[in-house]
Design an enzyme around this catalytic site. Structure first.
Site, PDB file in Angstrom:
ATOM      1  N   GLU A  36       4.436  -3.994  12.402  1.00  0.00           N
ATOM      2  CA  GLU A  36       3.486  -2.908  12.098  1.00  0.00           C
ATOM      3  C   GLU A  36       2.320  -3.576  11.381  1.00  0.00           C
ATOM      4  O   GLU A  36       2.437  -3.930  10.208  1.00  0.00           O
ATOM      5  CB  GLU A  36       4.143  -1.854  11.195  1.00  0.00           C
ATOM      6  N   SER A  58       0.966  10.656  10.452  1.00  0.00           N
ATOM      7  CA  SER A  58       2.235  10.065  10.028  1.00  0.00           C
ATOM      8  C   SER A  58       3.324  11.133   9.917  1.00  0.00           C
ATOM      9  O   SER A  58       3.119  12.166   9.284  1.00  0.00           O
ATOM     10  CB  SER A  58       2.072   9.400   8.659  1.00  0.00           C
ATOM     11  N   ARG A  85      -6.903   9.321   2.021  1.00  0.00           N
ATOM     12  CA  ARG A  85      -5.488   9.275   1.633  1.00  0.00           C
ATOM     13  C   ARG A  85      -5.220   7.861   1.108  1.00  0.00           C
ATOM     14  O   ARG A  85      -5.633   6.887   1.714  1.00  0.00           O
ATOM     15  CB  ARG A  85      -4.645   9.566   2.877  1.00  0.00           C
ATOM     16  N   CYS A  92      -3.187   1.691   6.626  1.00  0.00           N
ATOM     17  CA  CYS A  92      -3.430   1.046   7.927  1.00  0.00           C
ATOM     18  C   CYS A  92      -4.005   2.048   8.924  1.00  0.00           C
ATOM     19  O   CYS A  92      -4.711   1.684   9.851  1.00  0.00           O
ATOM     20  CB  CYS A  92      -2.134   0.457   8.458  1.00  0.00           C
ATOM     21  N   LYS A 149      12.237  -7.644   1.449  1.00  0.00           N
ATOM     22  CA  LYS A 149      11.311  -8.469   0.650  1.00  0.00           C
ATOM     23  C   LYS A 149      10.059  -7.628   0.451  1.00  0.00           C
ATOM     24  O   LYS A 149       9.199  -7.572   1.311  1.00  0.00           O
ATOM     25  CB  LYS A 149      10.990  -9.751   1.440  1.00  0.00           C
ATOM     26  N   PRO A 150       9.967  -6.913  -0.691  1.00  0.00           N
ATOM     27  CA  PRO A 150       8.781  -6.082  -0.921  1.00  0.00           C
ATOM     28  C   PRO A 150       7.573  -6.934  -1.309  1.00  0.00           C
ATOM     29  O   PRO A 150       7.734  -8.103  -1.657  1.00  0.00           O
ATOM     30  CB  PRO A 150       9.201  -5.184  -2.084  1.00  0.00           C
ATOM     31  N   ASN A 175       0.805  -1.237   0.000  1.00  0.00           N
ATOM     32  CA  ASN A 175       0.000   0.000   0.000  1.00  0.00           C
ATOM     33  C   ASN A 175       0.831   1.278   0.000  1.00  0.00           C
ATOM     34  O   ASN A 175       0.398   2.301  -0.524  1.00  0.00           O
ATOM     35  CB  ASN A 175      -1.041  -0.014   1.130  1.00  0.00           C
TER      36      ASN A 175
HETATM   37  P1  NAP Z   1       0.200  -8.994   3.853  1.00  0.00           P
HETATM   38  O1  NAP Z   1      -0.610  -9.894   3.019  1.00  0.00           O
HETATM   39  O2  NAP Z   1       0.372  -9.332   5.286  1.00  0.00           O
HETATM   40  O3  NAP Z   1       1.626  -8.922   3.123  1.00  0.00           O
HETATM   41  C1  NAP Z   1       2.652  -8.090   3.604  1.00  0.00           C
HETATM   42  C2  NAP Z   1       3.992  -8.662   3.178  1.00  0.00           C
HETATM   43  O4  NAP Z   1       4.168  -9.939   3.782  1.00  0.00           O
HETATM   44  C3  NAP Z   1       4.149  -8.865   1.686  1.00  0.00           C
HETATM   45  O5  NAP Z   1       5.473  -8.600   1.322  1.00  0.00           O
HETATM   46  C4  NAP Z   1       3.840 -10.343   1.522  1.00  0.00           C
HETATM   47  O6  NAP Z   1       4.462 -10.934   0.413  1.00  0.00           O
HETATM   48  C5  NAP Z   1       4.470 -10.892   2.778  1.00  0.00           C
HETATM   49  N1  NAP Z   1       3.934 -12.196   3.178  1.00  0.00           N
HETATM   50  C6  NAP Z   1       2.722 -12.722   2.938  1.00  0.00           C
HETATM   51  N2  NAP Z   1       2.624 -13.938   3.523  1.00  0.00           N
HETATM   52  C7  NAP Z   1       3.819 -14.186   4.125  1.00  0.00           C
HETATM   53  C8  NAP Z   1       4.338 -15.258   4.879  1.00  0.00           C
HETATM   54  N3  NAP Z   1       3.630 -16.352   5.137  1.00  0.00           N
HETATM   55  N4  NAP Z   1       5.599 -15.147   5.342  1.00  0.00           N
HETATM   56  C9  NAP Z   1       6.335 -14.058   5.097  1.00  0.00           C
HETATM   57  N5  NAP Z   1       5.902 -12.993   4.388  1.00  0.00           N
HETATM   58  C10 NAP Z   1       4.641 -13.064   3.912  1.00  0.00           C
HETATM   59  O7  NAP Z   1      -0.308  -7.506   3.829  1.00  0.00           O
HETATM   60  P2  NAP Z   1      -0.693  -6.599   2.579  1.00  0.00           P
HETATM   61  O8  NAP Z   1      -1.997  -7.055   2.052  1.00  0.00           O
HETATM   62  O9  NAP Z   1       0.471  -6.512   1.646  1.00  0.00           O
HETATM   63  O10 NAP Z   1      -0.836  -5.161   3.260  1.00  0.00           O
HETATM   64  C11 NAP Z   1      -1.990  -4.713   3.851  1.00  0.00           C
HETATM   65  C12 NAP Z   1      -1.906  -4.870   5.351  1.00  0.00           C
HETATM   66  O11 NAP Z   1      -0.762  -4.178   5.843  1.00  0.00           O
HETATM   67  C13 NAP Z   1      -3.087  -4.248   6.065  1.00  0.00           C
HETATM   68  O12 NAP Z   1      -3.501  -5.088   7.088  1.00  0.00           O
HETATM   69  C14 NAP Z   1      -2.505  -2.952   6.624  1.00  0.00           C
HETATM   70  O13 NAP Z   1      -3.181  -2.450   7.738  1.00  0.00           O
HETATM   71  C15 NAP Z   1      -1.122  -3.376   6.952  1.00  0.00           C
HETATM   72  N6  NAP Z   1      -0.249  -2.207   7.062  1.00  0.00           N
HETATM   73  C16 NAP Z   1       0.180  -1.828   8.287  1.00  0.00           C
HETATM   74  C17 NAP Z   1       0.974  -0.706   8.422  1.00  0.00           C
HETATM   75  C18 NAP Z   1       1.475  -0.254   9.767  1.00  0.00           C
HETATM   76  O14 NAP Z   1       2.378   0.570   9.797  1.00  0.00           O
HETATM   77  N7  NAP Z   1       0.926  -0.737  10.877  1.00  0.00           N
HETATM   78  C19 NAP Z   1       1.330   0.033   7.288  1.00  0.00           C
HETATM   79  C20 NAP Z   1       0.875  -0.385   6.046  1.00  0.00           C
HETATM   80  C21 NAP Z   1       0.087  -1.519   5.941  1.00  0.00           C
HETATM   81  P3  NAP Z   1       3.625 -11.212  -0.937  1.00  0.00           P
HETATM   82  O15 NAP Z   1       3.256  -9.882  -1.465  1.00  0.00           O
HETATM   83  O16 NAP Z   1       4.593 -11.937  -1.772  1.00  0.00           O
HETATM   84  O17 NAP Z   1       2.434 -12.025  -0.537  1.00  0.00           O
END
Ligand code: NAP
Length: 493
Positions: A266, A457, A294, A300, A190-191, A167
């Site tokens: 996070e 932020s 935004r 998040c 690892k993006p 995001n």
């Molecule tokens: P996500 O599905 O948890 O994925 C985040 C990252 O983790 C990606 O790089 C993903 O890789 C990787 N990943 C997925 N499964 C994994 C596993 N089993 N082991 C290791 N890595 C793994 O989250 P998202 O959908 O990308 O992002 C949205 C979430 O992020 C929302 O819940 C949002 O609230 C949260 N977020 C939190 C913050 C904060 O600062 N608190 C900021 C931004 C976003 P792949 O892409 O290859 O699957």
């Protein structure tokens, strides 16, 4: 198969360079052994932009070896020299902001103003941590018994695995890389698979800024779980910094437990937006549009649940419908667009399901609510009022342009509703009475609260959540200390 992506030229700024699409290991862009590459899509039209390398476990461990080789040299580099390199990273990102913003927009779908804001926010982490790199101070004290001195030094924690979401493809990476490098750590990024190109572009700029080979390594894969598992079970790795969903965060905490790896998390949010009877409604509406819209709601910190006092509920709701109708939906790279595409089909489906569920359970739809019949992944600005307590969208992250409203009658009720979630990342409070506002802030269970503001932020402030929204903080001096380990020496002299 191409080792780089040629992106379109933006209307302003320098010509974009070819964007690397392979793995960055030890300062070299390497093709992966696996022939099957990963498609990167443009969410604005659903078309493939390019393909990227698909790393296997051996290549992941090669990145650990490269980070390990670079670690002693980087830790021994003077804080001033590290600071100057980070400063240069900031300058290069700002100088290339136009094409970086377009690249984010292309792979993420967000509107250009959001993408540009993200680039500058991302760059700011390098400037902030360039300033912090030279201020890693220790402590000296006399033991209470008087028998010796207590000397504490902060050392780099070691090799860090950084995993980021789609995001904020630039800012979530730089919020981790900059403090890691300032502390003297080497890292492996690892993006998210949806948005790898921004990470590759930033890594390339970092090398131009003088970051030595192996200090930053970048891996992309369609096997995130097994790759993270292998890296977190390598004894050379000492830090995990993850931003993403709570669900994946829980899995990674379990993985990190085997080697007792220090973990910063996070995670997800479910931010309440509280408008009290004495709030300035116009200000609350301005703040609501920032807090909700935004990044098209894909943040998040996004306000997920709106609660307005009954006495101003109707006027606030009318204002929300008016403001939400003004967003211009379209392709992110179109300069007229203010609301871009969602990240993918799954995201649009989830938003649709949450909206349908809220309406089926009795919520009243005042705007939007129907996904658009066009290529790409779009969801229109949507407003639902009188959302019942059992609607899923009050309990799950919406991650889209949907405002869900409820009224309340007392401060106690507002606080109870705000805290009725397992998350605790962000909250928003609007009241003209600062004393009342601060008293309410004390009772809200969130790591961050914006009082009479729609945005919190800031690289200079500690970003993070309580409850199931995370562990640790990013940004500010706290973010630096995540990558430092205290070493205590008992000294007699
Ligand atoms: P996500 O599905 O948890 O994925 C985040 C990252 O983790 C990606 O790089 C993903 O890789 C990787 N990943 C997925 N499964 C994994 C596993 N089993 N082991 C290791 N890595 C793994 O989250 P998202 O959908 O990308 O992002 C949205 C979430 O992020 C929302 O819940 C949002 O609230 C949260 N977020 C939190 C913050 C904060 O600062 N608190 C900021 C931004 C976003 P792949 O892409 O290859 O699957």
């Amino acid at each position: 198969m191409s080792s780089s992506y040629t992106m379109p030229r933006p209307a302003t700024g320098p010509t974009p360079p070819p964007i690397p699409t392979n793995l960055l290991i030890g300062g070299e862009w390497r093709e992966a052994a696996a022939k099957k590459r990963i498609d990167v899509f443009n969410p604005s039209n659903g078309e493939v932009l390019t393909t990227i390398a698909n790393c296997d476990i051996d290549e992941g461990l090669a990145a650990v070896a490269a980070a390990d080789k670079a670690a002693p040299g980087w830790a021994a580099t003077s804080p001033r020299a590290r600071s100057e390199i980070l400063r240069k990273c900031h300058e290069l990102i700002v100088a290339n902001a136009d094409w970086l913003a377009m690249l984010i927009s292309l792979e993420n779908g967000k509107a250009l103003p959001d993408a540009r804001g993200e680039v500058l926010y991302a760059a700011e982490f390098y400037r902030w941590y360039a300033e912090e790199a030279v201020r890693i101070l220790g402590e000296v004290g006399v033991a209470p018994s008087g028998s010796n001195r207590i000397l504490v030094e902060y050392q780099p924690i070691g090799i860090a695995l950084l995993i980021t979401p789609w995001n904020f493809p630039a800012a979530m990476a730089t919020r981790k890389i900059a403090p890691a490098l300032a502390a003297g750590c080497t890292c492996i990024l690892k993006p998210a698979t949806e948005t790898p190109l921004t990470a590759f572009a930033i890594a390339e700029l970092m090398m131009q800024a003088g970051v030595p080979p192996g200090v930053i390594n970048v891996l992309t894969t369609d096997k995130a779980g097994p790759l993270a598992n292998a890296i977190l079970h390598d004894p050379r790795v000492r830090k995990l910094s993850f931003t993403g969903s709570t669900q994946v965060g829980r899995l990674l905490l379990r993985e990190a437990a085997d080697q007792v790896i220090s973990s910063a998390m996070e995670l997800g949010g479910n931010a309440p937006f509280l408008v009290f009877d004495d709030a300035v409604i116009a200000d609350a509406l301005d703040g609501a549009m920032i807090a909700k819209m935004r990044n098209g709601g894909e943040a998040c910190t996004a306000a997920n649940r709106f609660y307005a006092h009954r006495s101003i509920y109707d006027s606030f709701t009318d204002g929300i419908v008016d403001r939400m109708s003004r967003w211009k939906l379209g392709e992110g790279t179109d300069p007229k667009t203010t609301l871009g595409a969602m990240i993918n089909e799954k995201a649009v489906r989830k938003i649709s399901e949450l909206v349908d569920d809220a309406v089926a359970k009795g919520g009243k739809l005042l705007l939007g609510g129907l996904r658009l019949n066009r290529p790409g992944y779009y969801y229109p600005p949507t407003v639902i009022v009188d959302v019942p307590d059992n609607a899923d969208l009050l309990h799950e992250e919406i991650f889209g342009p949907v405002v869900a409203l409820q009224s309340f009658d007392s401060d106690e009720e507002a606080i109870r509703k705000a805290n009725d979630t397992e998350y605790g990342l962000a909250a928003y409070v609007y009241t003209s009475n600062l004393k009342r506002g601060l008293q309410i802030c004390e009772k809200i269970e969130a790591g961050m609260i914006a009082l009479n503001r729609g945005l919190m932020s800031d690289p200079a402030a500690p970003f993070g959540g309580v409850k199931q929204s995370g562990l640790g903080r990013e940004g500010s001096h706290h973010g630096l200390m995540e990558f430092c380990e205290a070493k205590y020496v008992a000294v007699s002299w």
